[in-house]
Motif scaffolding. Structure first.
Motif, PDB file in Angstrom:
ATOM      1  N   HIS A 122       0.806  -1.222   0.000  1.00  0.00           N
ATOM      2  CA  HIS A 122       0.000   0.000   0.000  1.00  0.00           C
ATOM      3  C   HIS A 122       0.841   1.276   0.000  1.00  0.00           C
ATOM      4  O   HIS A 122       0.276   2.370   0.012  1.00  0.00           O
ATOM      5  CB  HIS A 122      -0.943   0.000   1.210  1.00  0.00           C
ATOM      6  N   ARG A 123       2.160   1.140  -0.017  1.00  0.00           N
ATOM      7  CA  ARG A 123       3.038   2.317  -0.043  1.00  0.00           C
ATOM      8  C   ARG A 123       3.582   2.516  -1.458  1.00  0.00           C
ATOM      9  O   ARG A 123       3.740   1.564  -2.220  1.00  0.00           O
ATOM     10  CB  ARG A 123       4.209   2.154   0.934  1.00  0.00           C
ATOM     11  N   ARG A 124       3.890   3.771  -1.800  1.00  0.00           N
ATOM     12  CA  ARG A 124       4.408   4.106  -3.136  1.00  0.00           C
ATOM     13  C   ARG A 124       5.784   3.516  -3.404  1.00  0.00           C
ATOM     14  O   ARG A 124       6.076   3.073  -4.512  1.00  0.00           O
ATOM     15  CB  ARG A 124       4.511   5.621  -3.290  1.00  0.00           C
ATOM     16  N   GLN A 125       6.655   3.582  -2.407  1.00  0.00           N
ATOM     17  CA  GLN A 125       8.037   3.146  -2.587  1.00  0.00           C
ATOM     18  C   GLN A 125       8.166   1.626  -2.446  1.00  0.00           C
ATOM     19  O   GLN A 125       7.386   0.996  -1.740  1.00  0.00           O
ATOM     20  CB  GLN A 125       8.937   3.818  -1.531  1.00  0.00           C
ATOM     21  N   PRO A 126       9.151   1.037  -3.111  1.00  0.00           N
ATOM     22  CA  PRO A 126       9.424  -0.389  -2.900  1.00  0.00           C
ATOM     23  C   PRO A 126       9.781  -0.649  -1.439  1.00  0.00           C
ATOM     24  O   PRO A 126      10.386   0.192  -0.781  1.00  0.00           O
ATOM     25  CB  PRO A 126      10.638  -0.645  -3.801  1.00  0.00           C
ATOM     26  N   HIS A 127       9.375  -1.799  -0.954  1.00  0.00           N
ATOM     27  CA  HIS A 127       9.664  -2.193   0.426  1.00  0.00           C
ATOM     28  C   HIS A 127      10.070  -3.658   0.467  1.00  0.00           C
ATOM     29  O   HIS A 127       9.721  -4.439  -0.423  1.00  0.00           O
ATOM     30  CB  HIS A 127       8.432  -2.009   1.323  1.00  0.00           C
ATOM     31  N   ARG A 128      10.764  -4.019   1.525  1.00  0.00           N
ATOM     32  CA  ARG A 128      11.048  -5.414   1.827  1.00  0.00           C
ATOM     33  C   ARG A 128      10.056  -5.821   2.907  1.00  0.00           C
ATOM     34  O   ARG A 128      10.057  -5.274   4.001  1.00  0.00           O
ATOM     35  CB  ARG A 128      12.476  -5.574   2.328  1.00  0.00           C
ATOM     36  N   ARG A 129       9.195  -6.764   2.586  1.00  0.00           N
ATOM     37  CA  ARG A 129       8.132  -7.197   3.499  1.00  0.00           C
ATOM     38  C   ARG A 129       8.375  -8.612   3.981  1.00  0.00           C
ATOM     39  O   ARG A 129       8.938  -9.442   3.258  1.00  0.00           O
ATOM     40  CB  ARG A 129       6.771  -7.116   2.805  1.00  0.00           C
ATOM     41  N   THR A 130       7.905  -8.885   5.189  1.00  0.00           N
ATOM     42  CA  THR A 130       8.025 -10.218   5.769  1.00  0.00           C
ATOM     43  C   THR A 130       6.645 -10.811   5.986  1.00  0.00           C
ATOM     44  O   THR A 130       5.764 -10.151   6.550  1.00  0.00           O
ATOM     45  CB  THR A 130       8.773 -10.160   7.119  1.00  0.00           C
ATOM     46  N   VAL A 131       6.474 -12.034   5.527  1.00  0.00           N
ATOM     47  CA  VAL A 131       5.260 -12.795   5.776  1.00  0.00           C
ATOM     48  C   VAL A 131       5.679 -14.060   6.514  1.00  0.00           C
ATOM     49  O   VAL A 131       6.552 -14.800   6.052  1.00  0.00           O
ATOM     50  CB  VAL A 131       4.520 -13.151   4.467  1.00  0.00           C
ATOM     51  N   VAL A 132       5.076 -14.276   7.681  1.00  0.00           N
ATOM     52  CA  VAL A 132       5.358 -15.471   8.469  1.00  0.00           C
ATOM     53  C   VAL A 132       4.397 -16.565   8.015  1.00  0.00           C
ATOM     54  O   VAL A 132       3.182 -16.343   7.937  1.00  0.00           O
ATOM     55  CB  VAL A 132       5.192 -15.191   9.989  1.00  0.00           C
ATOM     56  N   LEU A 133       4.966 -17.736   7.709  1.00  0.00           N
ATOM     57  CA  LEU A 133       4.176 -18.895   7.302  1.00  0.00           C
ATOM     58  C   LEU A 133       4.225 -19.919   8.430  1.00  0.00           C
ATOM     59  O   LEU A 133       5.311 -20.209   8.957  1.00  0.00           O
ATOM     60  CB  LEU A 133       4.763 -19.516   6.032  1.00  0.00           C
ATOM     61  N   HIS A 134       3.078 -20.446   8.785  1.00  0.00           N
ATOM     62  CA  HIS A 134       3.003 -21.485   9.818  1.00  0.00           C
ATOM     63  C   HIS A 134       2.037 -22.547   9.329  1.00  0.00           C
ATOM     64  O   HIS A 134       0.924 -22.239   8.889  1.00  0.00           O
ATOM     65  CB  HIS A 134       2.508 -20.889  11.138  1.00  0.00           C
ATOM     66  N   VAL A 135       2.473 -23.792   9.383  1.00  0.00           N
ATOM     67  CA  VAL A 135       1.593 -24.890   9.009  1.00  0.00           C
ATOM     68  C   VAL A 135       1.541 -25.876  10.170  1.00  0.00           C
ATOM     69  O   VAL A 135       2.542 -26.147  10.826  1.00  0.00           O
ATOM     70  CB  VAL A 135       2.034 -25.585   7.698  1.00  0.00           C
TER      71      VAL A 135
END
Length: 138
Positions: A122-135
């Motif tokens: 949702h931000r204009r600039q590129p970002h490094r995002r983290t998504v936590v996966l749990h199974v």
């Protein structure tokens, strides 16, 4: 019953939907868990997660345009510490959510034929995002 946890890093190009289905599927296969529940958690307040059509890219463009209309940047917001896209990003995240729960069957998320998993920046600039996966499963 077994469980596995992973942090997936996604580089965004700025506003828009980035499909993450492939790395999620690959990680899930590596766990060896074939039946269970996959939870995805976005650790940010200006990006979100969604399941959406992955066949026609015009769907993603229409979604992005809809959110521009729904939560415009040009409105006068009190919170603007990081610029005019700051508060709208928080509102868009609130509307779409930061978590998903997807059943796992035969070692894969049970997505429909035309469904993909997306990080919605949702931000204009590129970002490094983290998504936590749990199974959790067998």
């Amino acid at each position: 019953m077994r469980q596995a946890l992973h942090h997936l890093t996604i580089e965004t190009r700025g506003k828009g939907l980035t499909e993450i289905t492939r790395p999620v599927r690959l990680w899930l296969q590596e766990t060896g868990i074939t039946t269970g529940l996959l939870t995805l958690w976005c650790t940010h307040t200006s990006a979100s997660l969604t399941v959406q059509e992955n066949a026609d890219p015009t769907v993603r463009r229409d979604i992005a345009a809809f959110f521009e209309d729904l939560v415009p940047e040009h409105r006068q917001y009190i919170h603007d510490d990081e610029g005019p896209d700051d508060m709208p990003a928080h509102l868009r995240t609130m509307l779409t959510g930061v978590n998903l729960s997807i059943p796992v069957a035969h070692g894969a998320p049970t997505l429909g034929v035309w469904q993909g998993i997306y990080l919605f920046e949702h931000r204009r600039q590129p970002h490094r995002r983290t998504v936590v996966l749990h199974v959790l499963g067998d």
